[in-house]
Motif scaffolding. Structure first.
Motif, PDB file in Angstrom:
ATOM      1  N   GLY A 131       0.816  -1.209   0.000  1.00 48.95           N
ATOM      2  CA  GLY A 131       0.000   0.000   0.000  1.00 48.95           C
ATOM      3  C   GLY A 131       0.847   1.255   0.000  1.00 48.95           C
ATOM      4  N   ARG A 132       1.962   1.224   0.728  1.00 47.26           N
ATOM      5  CA  ARG A 132       2.900   2.355   0.776  1.00 47.26           C
ATOM      6  C   ARG A 132       3.505   2.600  -0.596  1.00 47.26           C
ATOM      7  NH1 ARG A 132       7.781   2.692   5.180  1.00 47.26           N
ATOM      8  NH2 ARG A 132       5.997   2.832   6.546  1.00 47.26           N
ATOM      9  N   TYR A 133       3.965   1.545  -1.257  1.00 50.42           N
ATOM     10  CA  TYR A 133       4.553   1.683  -2.587  1.00 50.42           C
ATOM     11  C   TYR A 133       3.531   2.242  -3.572  1.00 50.42           C
ATOM     12  CZ  TYR A 133       8.529  -1.209  -1.082  1.00 50.42           C
ATOM     13  OH  TYR A 133       9.636  -1.721  -0.442  1.00 50.42           O
ATOM     14  N   LYS A 134       2.324   1.739  -3.510  1.00 49.47           N
ATOM     15  CA  LYS A 134       1.290   2.175  -4.447  1.00 49.47           C
ATOM     16  C   LYS A 134       1.053   3.682  -4.339  1.00 49.47           C
ATOM     17  CE  LYS A 134      -3.117   1.653  -3.671  1.00 49.47           C
ATOM     18  NZ  LYS A 134      -4.518   1.166  -3.541  1.00 49.47           N
ATOM     19  N   LEU A 135       0.937   4.193  -3.135  1.00 47.65           N
ATOM     20  CA  LEU A 135       0.693   5.619  -2.948  1.00 47.65           C
ATOM     21  C   LEU A 135       1.826   6.465  -3.504  1.00 47.65           C
ATOM     22  CD1 LEU A 135      -0.835   5.629   0.653  1.00 47.65           C
ATOM     23  CD2 LEU A 135      -2.045   5.962  -1.516  1.00 47.65           C
ATOM     24  N   CYS A 136       3.074   6.012  -3.323  1.00 44.23           N
ATOM     25  CA  CYS A 136       4.227   6.767  -3.826  1.00 44.23           C
ATOM     26  C   CYS A 136       4.273   6.766  -5.347  1.00 44.23           C
ATOM     27  CB  CYS A 136       5.520   6.191  -3.249  1.00 44.23           C
ATOM     28  SG  CYS A 136       5.730   6.466  -1.466  1.00 44.23           S
ATOM     29  N   TRP A 137       4.008   5.637  -5.961  1.00 39.19           N
ATOM     30  CA  TRP A 137       3.995   5.561  -7.424  1.00 39.19           C
ATOM     31  C   TRP A 137       2.855   6.411  -7.990  1.00 39.19           C
ATOM     32  CZ3 TRP A 137       6.605   2.034 -11.033  1.00 39.19           C
ATOM     33  CH2 TRP A 137       7.720   1.405 -10.466  1.00 39.19           C
ATOM     34  N   GLN A 138       1.697   6.362  -7.359  1.00 34.64           N
ATOM     35  CA  GLN A 138       0.561   7.146  -7.853  1.00 34.64           C
ATOM     36  C   GLN A 138       0.809   8.640  -7.698  1.00 34.64           C
ATOM     37  OE1 GLN A 138      -2.583   5.256  -5.556  1.00 34.64           O
ATOM     38  NE2 GLN A 138      -3.258   4.080  -7.342  1.00 34.64           N
ATOM     39  N   ALA A 139       1.413   9.043  -6.592  1.00 34.49           N
ATOM     40  CA  ALA A 139       1.706  10.459  -6.374  1.00 34.49           C
ATOM     41  C   ALA A 139       2.726  10.961  -7.391  1.00 34.49           C
ATOM     42  CB  ALA A 139       2.215  10.679  -4.956  1.00 34.49           C
ATOM     43  N   ALA A 151      -6.346  -0.182 -10.719  1.00 32.23           N
ATOM     44  CA  ALA A 151      -6.441  -1.342 -11.608  1.00 32.23           C
ATOM     45  C   ALA A 151      -5.153  -1.536 -12.400  1.00 32.23           C
ATOM     46  CB  ALA A 151      -7.626  -1.182 -12.552  1.00 32.23           C
ATOM     47  N   PHE A 152      -4.573  -0.438 -12.905  1.00 31.35           N
ATOM     48  CA  PHE A 152      -3.334  -0.556 -13.667  1.00 31.35           C
ATOM     49  C   PHE A 152      -2.169  -0.882 -12.742  1.00 31.35           C
ATOM     50  CE2 PHE A 152       0.334   1.322 -16.031  1.00 31.35           C
ATOM     51  CZ  PHE A 152       0.284   0.457 -17.114  1.00 31.35           C
ATOM     52  N   TYR A 153      -2.155  -0.284 -11.557  1.00 35.44           N
ATOM     53  CA  TYR A 153      -1.064  -0.535 -10.621  1.00 35.44           C
ATOM     54  C   TYR A 153      -1.001  -2.003 -10.208  1.00 35.44           C
ATOM     55  CZ  TYR A 153       2.075  -0.320  -6.686  1.00 35.44           C
ATOM     56  OH  TYR A 153       3.138  -0.550  -5.847  1.00 35.44           O
ATOM     57  N   GLN A 154      -2.123  -2.673 -10.183  1.00 39.82           N
ATOM     58  CA  GLN A 154      -2.123  -4.072  -9.762  1.00 39.82           C
ATOM     59  C   GLN A 154      -1.192  -4.930 -10.615  1.00 39.82           C
ATOM     60  OE1 GLN A 154      -6.212  -5.353  -9.694  1.00 39.82           O
ATOM     61  NE2 GLN A 154      -6.574  -4.490  -7.664  1.00 39.82           N
ATOM     62  N   GLY A 155      -0.988  -4.535 -11.869  1.00 38.40           N
ATOM     63  CA  GLY A 155      -0.077  -5.282 -12.738  1.00 38.40           C
ATOM     64  C   GLY A 155       1.377  -5.133 -12.342  1.00 38.40           C
ATOM     65  N   SER A 160       4.936   2.643 -21.851  1.00 40.87           N
ATOM     66  CA  SER A 160       4.042   2.117 -22.889  1.00 40.87           C
ATOM     67  C   SER A 160       2.623   2.625 -22.689  1.00 40.87           C
ATOM     68  CB  SER A 160       4.051   0.586 -22.875  1.00 40.87           C
ATOM     69  OG  SER A 160       5.328   0.085 -23.177  1.00 40.87           O
ATOM     70  N   HIS A 161       2.217   2.749 -21.440  1.00 41.26           N
ATOM     71  CA  HIS A 161       0.843   3.138 -21.133  1.00 41.26           C
ATOM     72  C   HIS A 161       0.594   4.630 -21.358  1.00 41.26           C
ATOM     73  CE1 HIS A 161      -3.060   2.731 -19.182  1.00 41.26           C
ATOM     74  NE2 HIS A 161      -2.753   3.724 -18.356  1.00 41.26           N
ATOM     75  N   PHE A 162       1.547   5.465 -20.901  1.00 40.75           N
ATOM     76  CA  PHE A 162       1.331   6.911 -20.942  1.00 40.75           C
ATOM     77  C   PHE A 162       1.909   7.576 -22.185  1.00 40.75           C
ATOM     78  CE2 PHE A 162       1.147   6.538 -16.111  1.00 40.75           C
ATOM     79  CZ  PHE A 162      -0.237   6.661 -16.071  1.00 40.75           C
TER      80      PHE A 162
END
Length: 218
Positions: free
Chosen positions: A19-27, A39-43, A58-60
């Motif tokens: 959860g910590r990693y996800k928030l940092c990547w999203q920010a 949904a994309f982060y789950q990959g 590739s995505h952005f």
């Protein structure tokens, strides 16, 4: 063949870090005006950072500045680095029991060795692993089986003698492809259909693992 060896993933299985990693990547993505949704982060879960970064490109597309993203993500992570990372429920009890019963133990993670050392700092657990496989040791990360095959090679055991403990679908796919008995303890992800079909078991907590080992070795 009896199970003599347990191979542990790290993030999301031993430590409550996903959860910590996800928030940092999203920010870090948001800082450039991009939305990295759940949904994309789950990959990304269970996958090496370099592969995840290529997925972002590739995505952005070409407007996405990977260097800028890395700086922002790493700053976000550094800001959290002084905060202790919690162990997942049941890890300490399971680990102590496995040591007492003479199971051989290895850590097999997509994270870097400095991250491993940081998370295990001020605890006795890291030195108890006979083998540690980190991102630096392999070219092809999970879901490729390379990391688990390398662990079995260094331990001198066969995959059939090993139980893999994972929280992610990609990690489970790696353990299954390696020929190990793969057990999923879901964290942020539910098991995908292919994982559910090929898993030895899917359990809600590490506290359920001793019973699985007893049954397998009966």
């Amino acid at each position: 063949m009896p199970i003599s060896t347990v191979l542990f993933d790290m993030d999301g299985l031993i430590f409550d870090t996903e959860g910590r990693y996800k928030l940092c990547w999203q920010a870090a993505a948001s800082e450039q005006g991009f939305t990295l949704d759940d949904a994309f982060y789950q990959g990304f879960i269970g996958v090496q950072d370099a592969q995840c970064e290529q997925m972002l490109l590739s995505h952005f597309g070409s407007r996405f500045d990977l260097s800028r993203f890395r700086r922002e993500r790493d700053q976000q992570l550094a800001a959290l680095s002084n905060k202790p990372v919690d162990y997942k429920a049941g890890f300490a009890a399971l680990f102590q029991q496995l040591i007492a019963q003479d199971y051989r133990l290895a850590l097999v993670t997509s994270s870097s060795l400095p991250q491993v050392r940081h998370h295990f700092a001020d605890s006795p657990w890291l030195e108890k692993f006979e083998v540690v496989i980190s991102a630096e040791d392999i070219a092809n990360g999970k879901p490729a089986p390379d990391c688990y095959l390398l662990a079995t090679e260094r331990l001198g055991v066969t995959p059939a003698q090993c139980m893999v403990l994972e929280d992610s679908n990609n990690g489970m796919r790696a353990g299954i492809a390696a020929g190990c008995h793969a057990v999923m303890v879901p964290d942020l992800l539910k098991p995908d259909d292919d994982v559910r079909a090929n898993a030895m078991a899917i359990v809600s907590s590490l506290l359920e693992v001793p019973a699985l080992l007893s049954q397998a070795n009966a």
